[in-house]
Design an enzyme around this catalytic site. Structure first.
Site, PDB file in Angstrom:
ATOM      1  N   MET A  32     -19.892  22.743 -27.666  1.00 21.00           N
ATOM      2  CA  MET A  32     -20.032  21.297 -27.449  1.00 21.00           C
ATOM      3  C   MET A  32     -18.708  20.756 -26.906  1.00 21.00           C
ATOM      4  O   MET A  32     -18.411  19.565 -27.033  1.00 21.00           O
ATOM      5  CB  MET A  32     -20.428  20.605 -28.754  1.00 21.00           C
ATOM      6  CG  MET A  32     -21.805  21.073 -29.246  1.00 21.00           C
ATOM      7  SD  MET A  32     -22.627  19.909 -30.343  1.00 21.00           S
ATOM      8  CE  MET A  32     -21.497  19.882 -31.704  1.00 21.00           C
ATOM      9  N   HIS A  39     -13.047  28.972 -29.765  1.00 19.30           N
ATOM     10  CA  HIS A  39     -13.973  29.100 -28.628  1.00 19.30           C
ATOM     11  C   HIS A  39     -13.436  30.120 -27.622  1.00 19.30           C
ATOM     12  O   HIS A  39     -14.193  30.928 -27.075  1.00 19.30           O
ATOM     13  CB  HIS A  39     -14.104  27.761 -27.876  1.00 19.30           C
ATOM     14  CG  HIS A  39     -14.733  26.660 -28.662  1.00 19.30           C
ATOM     15  ND1 HIS A  39     -14.055  25.521 -29.031  1.00 19.30           N
ATOM     16  CD2 HIS A  39     -15.994  26.516 -29.138  1.00 19.30           C
ATOM     17  CE1 HIS A  39     -14.871  24.716 -29.691  1.00 19.30           C
ATOM     18  NE2 HIS A  39     -16.041  25.301 -29.782  1.00 19.30           N
ATOM     19  N   ARG A 189     -13.558  19.421 -34.815  1.00 18.32           N
ATOM     20  CA  ARG A 189     -13.407  18.255 -35.686  1.00 18.32           C
ATOM     21  C   ARG A 189     -11.984  18.100 -36.210  1.00 18.32           C
ATOM     22  O   ARG A 189     -11.609  17.011 -36.660  1.00 18.32           O
ATOM     23  CB  ARG A 189     -14.367  18.338 -36.871  1.00 18.32           C
ATOM     24  CG  ARG A 189     -15.797  18.095 -36.470  1.00 18.32           C
ATOM     25  CD  ARG A 189     -16.732  18.302 -37.637  1.00 18.32           C
ATOM     26  NE  ARG A 189     -18.087  18.414 -37.165  1.00 18.32           N
ATOM     27  CZ  ARG A 189     -18.884  17.386 -36.923  1.00 18.32           C
ATOM     28  NH1 ARG A 189     -18.459  16.166 -37.148  1.00 18.32           N
ATOM     29  NH2 ARG A 189     -20.102  17.561 -36.474  1.00 18.32           N
TER      30      ARG A 189
HETATM   31  O1  PAF Z   1     -21.485  25.385 -32.656  1.00 20.60           O
HETATM   32  C1  PAF Z   1     -21.675  24.530 -31.768  1.00 20.60           C
HETATM   33  O2  PAF Z   1     -20.749  24.084 -31.091  1.00 20.60           O
HETATM   34  C2  PAF Z   1     -23.087  24.006 -31.547  1.00 20.60           C
HETATM   35  O3  PAF Z   1     -23.790  23.923 -32.741  1.00 20.60           O
HETATM   36  C3  PAF Z   1     -23.871  24.823 -30.496  1.00 20.60           C
HETATM   37  C4  PAF Z   1     -24.098  26.238 -30.958  1.00 20.60           C
HETATM   38  C5  PAF Z   1     -23.119  24.811 -29.185  1.00 20.60           C
HETATM   39  C6  PAF Z   1     -25.242  24.182 -30.273  1.00 20.60           C
HETATM   40  O4  PAF Z   1     -25.122  22.879 -29.796  1.00 20.60           O
END
Ligand code: PAF
Length: 284
Positions: A32, A39, A189
């Site tokens: 997201m 990430h 967050r």
């Molecule tokens: O973990 C996340 O960032 C979200 O839940 C995902 C897997 C991209 C789904 O919107």
């Protein structure tokens, strides 16, 4: 290298069709946005395992159960593209809502009992939103492999269940949680924490580690839980959604790690909900 942004499904389909024709394997890293090193570790894993890598950035409205949470979710597209540049991914798919949920969209993917506990119990509808969007992202990207962090362990279990139950031809790969130096699990967050709250936030992992150590030494979980929750309270956490020992396979509650287990916690600090989980070795 400039970021290869792809904004429409039609454009994405054109690219993936060519890749499949050349027999290239496709990896997807669903996100997201507000990318952090957690990430980026997923992107690195995807690059190592696949010929082509797509990072998706979509703040999925269906998985937020509070409008304010959706509105406050950090959006940092330019910065995200800058962080991805060194990985030379093949596409950054940034669809708008109409590409994922076109007019009249009426389908909901809902997973059973495993979503009734932990985050599912505190965020009604959240996992339906996650299951629905990942199903869309898997089919839209036609990925062979999809990469998810173990930090969201329940989400990883839900996504695996969806892929299995719906025969989606995608291998769901779980990757270890990446932590800040003080142990705080990386999360988008964390950007919402003030400097003061950020210092307090490290207590969550410290307290979980202390409980994990006691479990390793044979203590029963019920004897540790209340003390751990009191420590979180003393550290400034206002609400504790859960602090539980559960089976990795079924998510059922455990008193001792007699099977592969994880300690799961979710707690609020200065208006920000932090979650974490740690692996507990089998003993006793
Ligand atoms: O973990 C996340 O960032 C979200 O839940 C995902 C897997 C991209 C789904 O919107």
């Amino acid at each position: 290298m400039t970021a290869p942004f792809v904004r429409t499904l039609a454009e994405l389909r054109r690219a993936t069709r060519d890749w499949h024709r050349s027999d290239d394997t496709i990896g997807v890293v669903p996100t997201m946005g507000a990318l952090h090193d957690g990430h980026l570790s997923l992107v690195a894993a995807a690059k190592a395992a696949c010929d082509r890598v797509i990072v998706t950035i979509f703040v999925n409205p269906r998985q937020f159960n509070q409008v304010s949470d959706l509105d406050n979710y950090p959006r940092t597209e330019t910065e995200d593209a800058r962080k991805l540049a060194r990985f030379e991914v093949d596409a950054i798919y940034v669809p708008d809502v109409s590409q994922i949920y076109p007019d009249g969209f009426a389908t909901n993917v809902s997973v059973g009992a495993m979503t009734d506990v932990l985050c599912g119990a505190h965020r009604p509808g959240h996992f339906d939103g996650v299951a629905t969007v990942v199903t869309k992202l898997f089919t839209q990207t036609s990925a062979d492999k999809a990469f998810f962090g173990e930090k969201d362990f329940q989400q990883l279990m839900v996504v695996r269940r969806v892929a299995r139950d719906l025969d989606l031809p995608v291998d769901v790969v779980g990757c270890p949680t990446i932590r800040e130096e003080d142990g705080l699990a990386m999360s988008s967050r964390n950007l919402l924490l003030s400097d003061r709250a950020r210092i307090k936030a490290q207590r969550l992992h410290e307290i979980m580690q202390q409980v994990a150590d006691s479990l390793r030494q044979g203590a029963e979980f019920s004897a540790l839980q209340a003390e751990a929750m009191a420590s979180l309270d003393a550290a400034g956490f206002t609400d504790i959604d859960y602090f539980e020992l559960r089976s990795c396979a079924t998510l059922s509650l455990l008193e001792r790690p007699t099977e592969p287990a994880r300690l799961f916690a979710a707690a609020w600090l200065a208006g920000v909900r932090l979650i974490d989980n740690i692996d507990i070795p089998v003993s006793g």
